[in-house]
Design a protein around this motif. Structure first.
Motif, PDB file in Angstrom:
ATOM      1  N   GLU A 161      43.858 -40.353   5.636  1.00  0.00           N
ATOM      2  CA  GLU A 161      43.878 -38.954   5.219  1.00  0.00           C
ATOM      3  C   GLU A 161      45.058 -38.674   4.292  1.00  0.00           C
ATOM      4  OE1 GLU A 161      43.403 -34.492   7.151  1.00  0.00           O
ATOM      5  OE2 GLU A 161      42.815 -36.288   8.248  1.00  0.00           O
ATOM      6  N   CYS A 162      46.197 -39.316   4.545  1.00  0.00           N
ATOM      7  CA  CYS A 162      47.339 -39.183   3.628  1.00  0.00           C
ATOM      8  C   CYS A 162      46.949 -39.611   2.222  1.00  0.00           C
ATOM      9  CB  CYS A 162      48.510 -40.030   4.114  1.00  0.00           C
ATOM     10  SG  CYS A 162      49.346 -39.425   5.578  1.00  0.00           S
ATOM     11  N   LEU A 163      46.280 -40.751   2.124  1.00  0.00           N
ATOM     12  CA  LEU A 163      45.871 -41.273   0.818  1.00  0.00           C
ATOM     13  C   LEU A 163      44.806 -40.386   0.175  1.00  0.00           C
ATOM     14  CD1 LEU A 163      45.725 -45.078   1.719  1.00  0.00           C
ATOM     15  CD2 LEU A 163      47.483 -43.922   0.377  1.00  0.00           C
ATOM     16  N   MET A 164      43.860 -39.888   0.991  1.00  0.00           N
ATOM     17  CA  MET A 164      42.806 -39.042   0.452  1.00  0.00           C
ATOM     18  C   MET A 164      43.369 -37.711  -0.051  1.00  0.00           C
ATOM     19  SD  MET A 164      40.102 -40.696   0.328  1.00  0.00           S
ATOM     20  CE  MET A 164      39.345 -39.284  -0.443  1.00  0.00           C
ATOM     21  N   LEU A 165      44.349 -37.156   0.645  1.00  0.00           N
ATOM     22  CA  LEU A 165      44.974 -35.912   0.185  1.00  0.00           C
ATOM     23  C   LEU A 165      45.692 -36.127  -1.142  1.00  0.00           C
ATOM     24  CD1 LEU A 165      46.388 -34.484   3.546  1.00  0.00           C
ATOM     25  CD2 LEU A 165      44.466 -33.593   2.210  1.00  0.00           C
ATOM     26  N   ALA A 166      46.261 -37.332  -1.322  1.00  0.00           N
ATOM     27  CA  ALA A 166      46.903 -37.654  -2.605  1.00  0.00           C
ATOM     28  C   ALA A 166      45.867 -37.744  -3.718  1.00  0.00           C
ATOM     29  CB  ALA A 166      47.672 -38.960  -2.485  1.00  0.00           C
ATOM     30  N   VAL A 167      44.725 -38.374  -3.425  1.00  0.00           N
ATOM     31  CA  VAL A 167      43.649 -38.466  -4.420  1.00  0.00           C
ATOM     32  C   VAL A 167      43.132 -37.074  -4.775  1.00  0.00           C
ATOM     33  CG1 VAL A 167      41.312 -39.331  -4.838  1.00  0.00           C
ATOM     34  CG2 VAL A 167      42.972 -40.790  -3.692  1.00  0.00           C
ATOM     35  N   MET A 168      43.022 -36.210  -3.767  1.00  0.00           N
ATOM     36  CA  MET A 168      42.556 -34.845  -4.016  1.00  0.00           C
ATOM     37  C   MET A 168      43.552 -34.067  -4.879  1.00  0.00           C
ATOM     38  SD  MET A 168      40.988 -33.956  -0.250  1.00  0.00           S
ATOM     39  CE  MET A 168      40.474 -32.283  -0.661  1.00  0.00           C
ATOM     40  N   SER A 169      44.834 -34.328  -4.696  1.00  0.00           N
ATOM     41  CA  SER A 169      45.833 -33.656  -5.533  1.00  0.00           C
ATOM     42  C   SER A 169      45.711 -34.120  -6.989  1.00  0.00           C
ATOM     43  CB  SER A 169      47.244 -33.928  -5.005  1.00  0.00           C
ATOM     44  OG  SER A 169      47.635 -35.265  -5.236  1.00  0.00           O
ATOM     45  N   TYR A 170      45.413 -35.409  -7.175  1.00  0.00           N
ATOM     46  CA  TYR A 170      45.205 -35.916  -8.533  1.00  0.00           C
ATOM     47  C   TYR A 170      43.954 -35.296  -9.145  1.00  0.00           C
ATOM     48  CZ  TYR A 170      44.287 -39.138 -12.384  1.00  0.00           C
ATOM     49  OH  TYR A 170      44.030 -39.684 -13.622  1.00  0.00           O
ATOM     50  N   ASP A 171      42.918 -35.127  -8.334  1.00  0.00           N
ATOM     51  CA  ASP A 171      41.687 -34.466  -8.794  1.00  0.00           C
ATOM     52  C   ASP A 171      41.981 -33.047  -9.272  1.00  0.00           C
ATOM     53  OD1 ASP A 171      38.617 -34.006  -8.764  1.00  0.00           O
ATOM     54  OD2 ASP A 171      39.379 -32.470  -7.399  1.00  0.00           O
ATOM     55  N   ARG A 172      42.790 -32.305  -8.503  1.00  0.00           N
ATOM     56  CA  ARG A 172      43.149 -30.936  -8.886  1.00  0.00           C
ATOM     57  C   ARG A 172      44.047 -30.934 -10.130  1.00  0.00           C
ATOM     58  NH1 ARG A 172      39.843 -27.990  -8.555  1.00  0.00           N
ATOM     59  NH2 ARG A 172      38.746 -29.964  -8.595  1.00  0.00           N
ATOM     60  N   TYR A 173      44.916 -31.943 -10.234  1.00  0.00           N
ATOM     61  CA  TYR A 173      45.793 -32.049 -11.406  1.00  0.00           C
ATOM     62  C   TYR A 173      44.969 -32.217 -12.682  1.00  0.00           C
ATOM     63  CZ  TYR A 173      48.425 -34.636 -14.940  1.00  0.00           C
ATOM     64  OH  TYR A 173      48.946 -35.070 -16.131  1.00  0.00           O
ATOM     65  N   VAL A 174      43.995 -33.118 -12.649  1.00  0.00           N
ATOM     66  CA  VAL A 174      43.167 -33.347 -13.830  1.00  0.00           C
ATOM     67  C   VAL A 174      42.332 -32.113 -14.144  1.00  0.00           C
ATOM     68  CG1 VAL A 174      41.331 -34.772 -14.830  1.00  0.00           C
ATOM     69  CG2 VAL A 174      43.074 -35.842 -13.399  1.00  0.00           C
ATOM     70  N   ALA A 175      41.787 -31.460 -13.095  1.00  0.00           N
ATOM     71  CA  ALA A 175      40.929 -30.287 -13.300  1.00  0.00           C
ATOM     72  C   ALA A 175      41.686 -29.136 -13.951  1.00  0.00           C
ATOM     73  CB  ALA A 175      40.346 -29.849 -11.960  1.00  0.00           C
ATOM     74  N   ILE A 176      42.956 -28.954 -13.621  1.00  0.00           N
ATOM     75  CA  ILE A 176      43.727 -27.812 -14.128  1.00  0.00           C
ATOM     76  C   ILE A 176      44.535 -28.165 -15.372  1.00  0.00           C
ATOM     77  CG2 ILE A 176      45.615 -26.211 -13.563  1.00  0.00           C
ATOM     78  CD1 ILE A 176      44.612 -26.236 -10.684  1.00  0.00           C
ATOM     79  N   CYS A 177      45.143 -29.349 -15.372  1.00  0.00           N
ATOM     80  CA  CYS A 177      46.031 -29.726 -16.479  1.00  0.00           C
ATOM     81  C   CYS A 177      45.317 -30.430 -17.626  1.00  0.00           C
ATOM     82  CB  CYS A 177      47.164 -30.620 -15.946  1.00  0.00           C
ATOM     83  SG  CYS A 177      48.178 -29.846 -14.687  1.00  0.00           S
ATOM     84  N   ASN A 178      44.166 -31.024 -17.349  1.00  0.00           N
ATOM     85  CA  ASN A 178      43.438 -31.747 -18.391  1.00  0.00           C
ATOM     86  C   ASN A 178      41.931 -31.540 -18.213  1.00  0.00           C
ATOM     87  OD1 ASN A 178      42.975 -33.377 -20.577  1.00  0.00           O
ATOM     88  ND2 ASN A 178      43.786 -35.249 -19.649  1.00  0.00           N
ATOM     89  N   PRO A 179      41.472 -30.292 -18.232  1.00  0.00           N
ATOM     90  CA  PRO A 179      40.071 -29.994 -17.896  1.00  0.00           C
ATOM     91  C   PRO A 179      39.039 -30.595 -18.844  1.00  0.00           C
ATOM     92  CG  PRO A 179      41.159 -28.068 -18.840  1.00  0.00           C
ATOM     93  CD  PRO A 179      42.228 -29.092 -18.609  1.00  0.00           C
ATOM     94  N   LEU A 180      39.383 -30.769 -20.102  1.00  0.00           N
ATOM     95  CA  LEU A 180      38.419 -31.289 -21.073  1.00  0.00           C
ATOM     96  C   LEU A 180      38.063 -32.753 -20.798  1.00  0.00           C
ATOM     97  CD1 LEU A 180      39.764 -29.695 -24.388  1.00  0.00           C
ATOM     98  CD2 LEU A 180      37.909 -28.893 -22.909  1.00  0.00           C
TER      99      LEU A 180
END
Length: 267
Positions: free
Chosen positions: A66-85
């Protein structure tokens, strides 16, 4: 998990990761709660050493995954907000599957090495654990062997599967918050923040209690306090996750309403 599998509107990477976290929560609670209820009902309980160490392995695997999955989810949110295109080209189905498999493999391998090392210890001392499940420190307290090596090994593994993911989450949210603050419209800021507020809430509760139990020195810490903190991340957090991720999510509410509308009652 049922809504994500049945609703096409929820077939996205974010909800795929939420499903994986839900599976880990189910695994952990199934591992902890039955024995906990038995202890409460009978004012204590007994189990073999093998069962105790096995319970620790399942618990440790689900927590580190779950620690690793939460990190992956944070990267998912980072790409969605900071690099949406570039979101669809970076967060692909292949990336999602590889992330889940990689997290599971790394967690299972490291926790298996810890479990085997623990099982090889000599247990000739007391056979009573004053806790509601077989955690790492209580198990080592039963051993009469030198546990310095396994403690160093566990600290190293903990750095890889807990500290590194947490650092990645912090860095991701620094970029996310910076990007959100640069959005001119208030509605745009609110919309961007709402997409990661649930994840941020879960991360705060999960890692906050985890660090309180395992990273803060335990000397002088009340046993009751340690039990309460352990209860938070083994029972309370999995209980709150469905409410945080589902009931507070507009997409989940729409999917549920659509499912109810399309269902047919037969009397």
């Amino acid at each position: 998990m049922t809504l994500v599998s049945m609703s096409k509107n929820l077939h996205s990477p974010m909800y795929f990761f939420i499903t994986q976290v839900s599976l880990l929560d189910v695994l952990m609670t199934t591992d902890i709660l039955p024995n906990l209820l038995n202890i409460i009902l009978h004012d204590g309980g007994t189990m073999s050493l093998t069962a105790c160490i096995s319970q620790f392995y399942v618990f440790a695997y689900s927590e580190t995954s779950e620690c690793l999955m939460l990190a992956v989810m944070s990267y998912d949110r980072y790409v969605a907000i900071c690099n949406p295109l570039r979101y669809s080209s970076i967060i692909t189905k292949t990336f999602c599957v590889k992330s889940v498999i990689g997290s599971s493999f790394l967690s299972s391998l490291m926790m298996l090495m810890d479990t085997i090392a623990t099982y090889k210890l000599d247990f000739c001392g007391p056979n009573v654990i004053d806790h509601f499940f077989c955690d790492f420190t209580p198990i080592l307290g039963l051993s009469c062997s030198d546990t310095s090596f396994i403690q160093i090994q566990t600290a190293l593994f903990g750095t890889i599967v807990v500290i590194c993911p947490f650092t990645m989450i912090i860095v991701s949210y620094v970029y996310i918050i910076t990007t959100i603050l640069n959005i001119r419209s208030i509605s745009g800021r609110q919309k961007a923040f709402s997409t990661c507020s649930s994840h941020l809430t879960v991360v705060s509760i999960f890692f906050g209690t985890l660090f309180s139990v395992y990273m803060v020195p335990t000397k002088g810490q009340l046993l009751a306090t340690s039990k309460v903190l352990s209860l938070l991340y083994t029972v309370v957090t999995p209980l709150f996750n469905p409410f945080i991720y589902s009931l507070r999510n507009k997409d989940f509410k729409k999917a549920f309403e659509k499912l109810k509308y399309n269902s047919i009652s037969v009397i």
